[in-house]
Design a protein around this motif. Structure first.
Motif, mmCIF file in Angstrom:
data_model
loop_
_atom_site.group_PDB
_atom_site.id
_atom_site.type_symbol
_atom_site.label_atom_id
_atom_site.label_comp_id
_atom_site.label_asym_id
_atom_site.label_seq_id
_atom_site.Cartn_x
_atom_site.Cartn_y
_atom_site.Cartn_z
ATOM 1 N N ASP A 2 0.856 -1.192 0.000
ATOM 2 C CA ASP A 2 0.000 0.000 0.000
ATOM 3 C C ASP A 2 0.890 1.240 0.000
ATOM 4 O OD1 ASP A 2 -2.576 -1.315 0.227
ATOM 5 O OD2 ASP A 2 -2.000 -1.776 2.297
ATOM 6 N N TRP A 3 0.507 2.229 -0.792
ATOM 7 C CA TRP A 3 1.260 3.481 -0.805
ATOM 8 C C TRP A 3 0.381 4.609 -1.315
ATOM 9 C CZ3 TRP A 3 1.299 -0.008 -4.712
ATOM 10 C CH2 TRP A 3 1.211 0.463 -6.021
ATOM 11 N N ASP A 4 0.825 5.825 -1.043
ATOM 12 C CA ASP A 4 0.131 7.015 -1.532
ATOM 13 C C ASP A 4 0.861 7.549 -2.755
ATOM 14 O OD1 ASP A 4 -1.790 7.002 0.469
ATOM 15 O OD2 ASP A 4 -0.551 8.193 1.830
ATOM 16 N N GLU A 5 0.109 7.919 -3.771
ATOM 17 C CA GLU A 5 0.687 8.473 -4.998
ATOM 18 C C GLU A 5 0.088 9.849 -5.264
ATOM 19 O OE1 GLU A 5 1.306 7.324 -9.732
ATOM 20 O OE2 GLU A 5 -0.005 6.109 -8.474
ATOM 21 N N VAL A 6 0.957 10.827 -5.477
ATOM 22 C CA VAL A 6 0.513 12.179 -5.804
ATOM 23 C C VAL A 6 0.282 12.258 -7.305
ATOM 24 C CG1 VAL A 6 1.088 14.628 -5.745
ATOM 25 C CG2 VAL A 6 1.801 13.137 -3.866
ATOM 26 N N LEU A 7 -0.912 12.668 -7.686
ATOM 27 C CA LEU A 7 -1.296 12.688 -9.094
ATOM 28 C C LEU A 7 -1.582 14.108 -9.572
ATOM 29 C CD1 LEU A 7 -3.861 9.720 -9.134
ATOM 30 C CD2 LEU A 7 -1.449 9.643 -9.811
ATOM 31 N N ALA A 8 -0.948 14.484 -10.685
ATOM 32 C CA ALA A 8 -1.302 15.738 -11.356
ATOM 33 C C ALA A 8 -2.518 15.527 -12.238
ATOM 34 C CB ALA A 8 -0.132 16.256 -12.179
ATOM 35 N N GLY A 9 -2.681 14.290 -12.696
ATOM 36 C CA GLY A 9 -3.801 13.926 -13.546
ATOM 37 C C GLY A 9 -3.839 12.424 -13.707
ATOM 38 N N GLU A 10 -4.902 11.938 -14.326
ATOM 39 C CA GLU A 10 -5.012 10.496 -14.553
ATOM 40 C C GLU A 10 -6.013 10.250 -15.672
ATOM 41 O OE1 GLU A 10 -5.212 6.416 -11.931
ATOM 42 O OE2 GLU A 10 -6.379 8.136 -11.220
ATOM 43 N N ALA A 11 -5.664 9.326 -16.553
ATOM 44 C CA ALA A 11 -6.566 8.901 -17.620
ATOM 45 C C ALA A 11 -6.921 7.447 -17.380
ATOM 46 C CB ALA A 11 -5.895 9.068 -18.981
ATOM 47 N N MET A 12 -8.196 7.168 -17.264
ATOM 48 C CA MET A 12 -8.642 5.814 -16.986
ATOM 49 C C MET A 12 -9.157 5.150 -18.248
ATOM 50 S SD MET A 12 -10.311 6.890 -13.373
ATOM 51 C CE MET A 12 -9.997 8.623 -13.723
ATOM 52 N N GLU A 13 -8.717 3.925 -18.473
ATOM 53 C CA GLU A 13 -9.119 3.204 -19.677
ATOM 54 C C GLU A 13 -10.641 3.040 -19.696
ATOM 55 O OE1 GLU A 13 -8.139 -0.958 -22.088
ATOM 56 O OE2 GLU A 13 -7.184 -0.532 -20.175
ATOM 57 N N GLY A 14 -11.280 3.588 -20.732
ATOM 58 C CA GLY A 14 -12.725 3.507 -20.857
ATOM 59 C C GLY A 14 -13.471 4.396 -19.889
ATOM 60 N N GLY A 15 -12.743 5.217 -19.129
ATOM 61 C CA GLY A 15 -13.368 6.067 -18.129
ATOM 62 C C GLY A 15 -12.944 7.505 -18.268
ATOM 63 N N PRO A 16 -13.222 8.293 -17.242
ATOM 64 C CA PRO A 16 -12.982 9.735 -17.331
ATOM 65 C C PRO A 16 -11.501 10.107 -17.263
ATOM 66 C CG PRO A 16 -13.711 9.146 -15.125
ATOM 67 C CD PRO A 16 -13.824 7.899 -15.952
ATOM 68 N N VAL A 17 -11.250 11.386 -17.512
ATOM 69 C CA VAL A 17 -9.924 11.970 -17.346
ATOM 70 C C VAL A 17 -9.966 12.869 -16.122
ATOM 71 C CG1 VAL A 17 -8.244 13.582 -18.333
ATOM 72 C CG2 VAL A 17 -9.369 11.890 -19.800
ATOM 73 N N MET A 18 -8.931 12.769 -15.290
ATOM 74 C CA MET A 18 -8.819 13.634 -14.121
ATOM 75 C C MET A 18 -7.660 14.599 -14.340
ATOM 76 S SD MET A 18 -6.969 14.374 -11.170
ATOM 77 C CE MET A 18 -6.085 12.934 -10.566
ATOM 78 N N LEU A 19 -7.880 15.875 -14.016
ATOM 79 C CA LEU A 19 -6.861 16.913 -14.163
ATOM 80 C C LEU A 19 -6.861 17.779 -12.908
ATOM 81 C CD1 LEU A 19 -7.917 18.047 -17.747
ATOM 82 C CD2 LEU A 19 -5.893 16.660 -17.219
ATOM 83 N N ASN A 20 -5.836 18.602 -12.754
ATOM 84 C CA ASN A 20 -5.868 19.595 -11.686
ATOM 85 C C ASN A 20 -5.709 20.983 -12.289
ATOM 86 O OD1 ASN A 20 -3.068 20.964 -10.681
ATOM 87 N ND2 ASN A 20 -2.612 18.987 -11.638
ATOM 88 N N TRP A 21 -6.527 21.917 -11.812
ATOM 89 C CA TRP A 21 -6.591 23.244 -12.414
ATOM 90 C C TRP A 21 -5.304 24.042 -12.207
ATOM 91 C CZ3 TRP A 21 -7.898 26.048 -16.098
ATOM 92 C CH2 TRP A 21 -7.921 27.445 -16.028
ATOM 93 N N ARG A 22 -4.603 23.857 -11.120
ATOM 94 C CA ARG A 22 -3.384 24.631 -10.899
ATOM 95 C C ARG A 22 -2.396 24.417 -12.041
ATOM 96 N NH1 ARG A 22 1.674 23.761 -8.834
ATOM 97 N NH2 ARG A 22 1.162 21.609 -8.285
ATOM 98 N N ASP A 23 -2.168 23.161 -12.411
ATOM 99 C CA ASP A 23 -1.221 22.888 -13.493
ATOM 100 C C ASP A 23 -1.774 23.310 -14.850
ATOM 101 O OD1 ASP A 23 0.825 21.924 -11.912
ATOM 102 O OD2 ASP A 23 0.169 19.833 -12.037
ATOM 103 N N VAL A 24 -3.077 23.135 -15.037
ATOM 104 C CA VAL A 24 -3.679 23.582 -16.296
ATOM 105 C C VAL A 24 -3.537 25.088 -16.440
ATOM 106 C CG1 VAL A 24 -5.799 23.740 -17.648
ATOM 107 C CG2 VAL A 24 -5.324 21.664 -16.338
ATOM 108 N N ALA A 25 -3.829 25.814 -15.380
ATOM 109 C CA ALA A 25 -3.777 27.274 -15.416
ATOM 110 C C ALA A 25 -2.374 27.783 -15.717
ATOM 111 C CB ALA A 25 -4.274 27.849 -14.091
ATOM 112 N N GLN A 26 -1.349 27.051 -15.264
ATOM 113 C CA GLN A 26 0.030 27.486 -15.422
ATOM 114 C C GLN A 26 0.683 26.949 -16.701
ATOM 115 O OE1 GLN A 26 1.976 26.282 -11.797
ATOM 116 N NE2 GLN A 26 0.806 27.708 -10.533
ATOM 117 N N ALA A 27 -0.100 26.330 -17.570
ATOM 118 C CA ALA A 27 0.466 25.668 -18.743
ATOM 119 C C ALA A 27 1.147 26.627 -19.706
ATOM 120 C CB ALA A 27 -0.617 24.880 -19.478
#
Length: 250
Positions: free
Chosen positions: A112-137
């Protein structure tokens, strides 16, 4: 919000909103008139097809939705939105999120471990993003970093199954040729990251996260290719040629 958007119809993006987006993300504006018009039209179509959901108290505004849409369509600008038809939802957090991971190894031991995610794409599922990184792109394009492109390239990679650093291609021969170039560049990049971390050599320009697996290298490389093509090509001329062929650029 959305007063200009009618669901199931492609909206006419307000000029002021579109122009503000281009100013915020200069790499979006670096294209000729015909391609710029296509970018705007495809971003509008993307907004009509996808559903945005705020998480962690984030309220989705027109600014947030269009910023994500305009960046997300860059990889499919000449391929079409059909490459994103396996999902509808886009979840946006205010900042990076911590995900609890569990894995059972070959001996049956549970880790078991914790993972820090900036975003995630799930196969056949939604996309997760974070606005801080998007805003600073706009600013982070200098370093080749772009979380939106990263996650949407994963979606492209997963079109033919698990991500493996190769998008769906027309033939076995094309796939073999792609992986030959990709694997060679990945190994060189991985070795450069290892030398930097272990022996204090200069870190490569691209995000070192790309050294963790070839599918991550593909996504990280595409970040640099789309947001800072000139700098990317200095280090990866073979990949620029490879990506030009697939993404129909050049």
């Amino acid at each position: 919000m959305w007063s200009w958007l009618r669901r199931r119809r492609v909206p006419a993006l307000p000029d002021a909103l579109w122009e503000a987006t281009l100013r915020r993300y200069p790499f979006l504006a670096e294209r000729e008139a015909a391609e710029a018009a296509r970018l705007r039209a495809l971003a509008a179509e993307f907004l009509a097809r996808k559903e945005f959901h705020g998480a962690g108290g984030l309220v989705i505004t027109d600014e947030i939705a269009l910023a994500i849409a305009a960046q997300a369509v860059l990889p499919v600008l000449h391929l079409g939105l059909g490459w994103y038809d396996d999902f509808v939802g886009i979840v946006v957090h205010p900042d990076e999120v911590v995900a609890r991971r569990t894995e059972v190894d070959a001996t049956g031991v549970v880790h078991d471990w914790d993972e820090v995610l900036a975003g995630e794409a799930m196969e056949g599922g939604p996309v997760m993003l974070n606005w801080r990184d998007v805003a600073q792109a706009g600013a982070s394009a200098e370093t080749g970093f772009n979380v939106v492109i990263h996650e949407f390239v994963h979606k492209i990679d997963m079109r033919d199954g698990a991500p493996d650093g190769c998008p769906p291609l027309a033939s076995v021969q094309a796939r073999r040729a792609w992986l030959q170039v990709m694997e060679a560049n990945y190994e060189r990049f991985r070795e450069a990251v290892i030398r930097a971390e272990r022996f204090g050599e200069e870190h490569p320009w691209l995000d070192g996260y790309g050294a963790t697996a070839i599918d991550e290298f593909f996504a990280v490389a595409c970040e640099g290719y789309f947001v800072n093509r000139a700098r990317f090509t200095q280090d990866f001329p073979e990949l620029t040629a490879l990506f030009d062929g697939f993404y129909r650029r050049g």
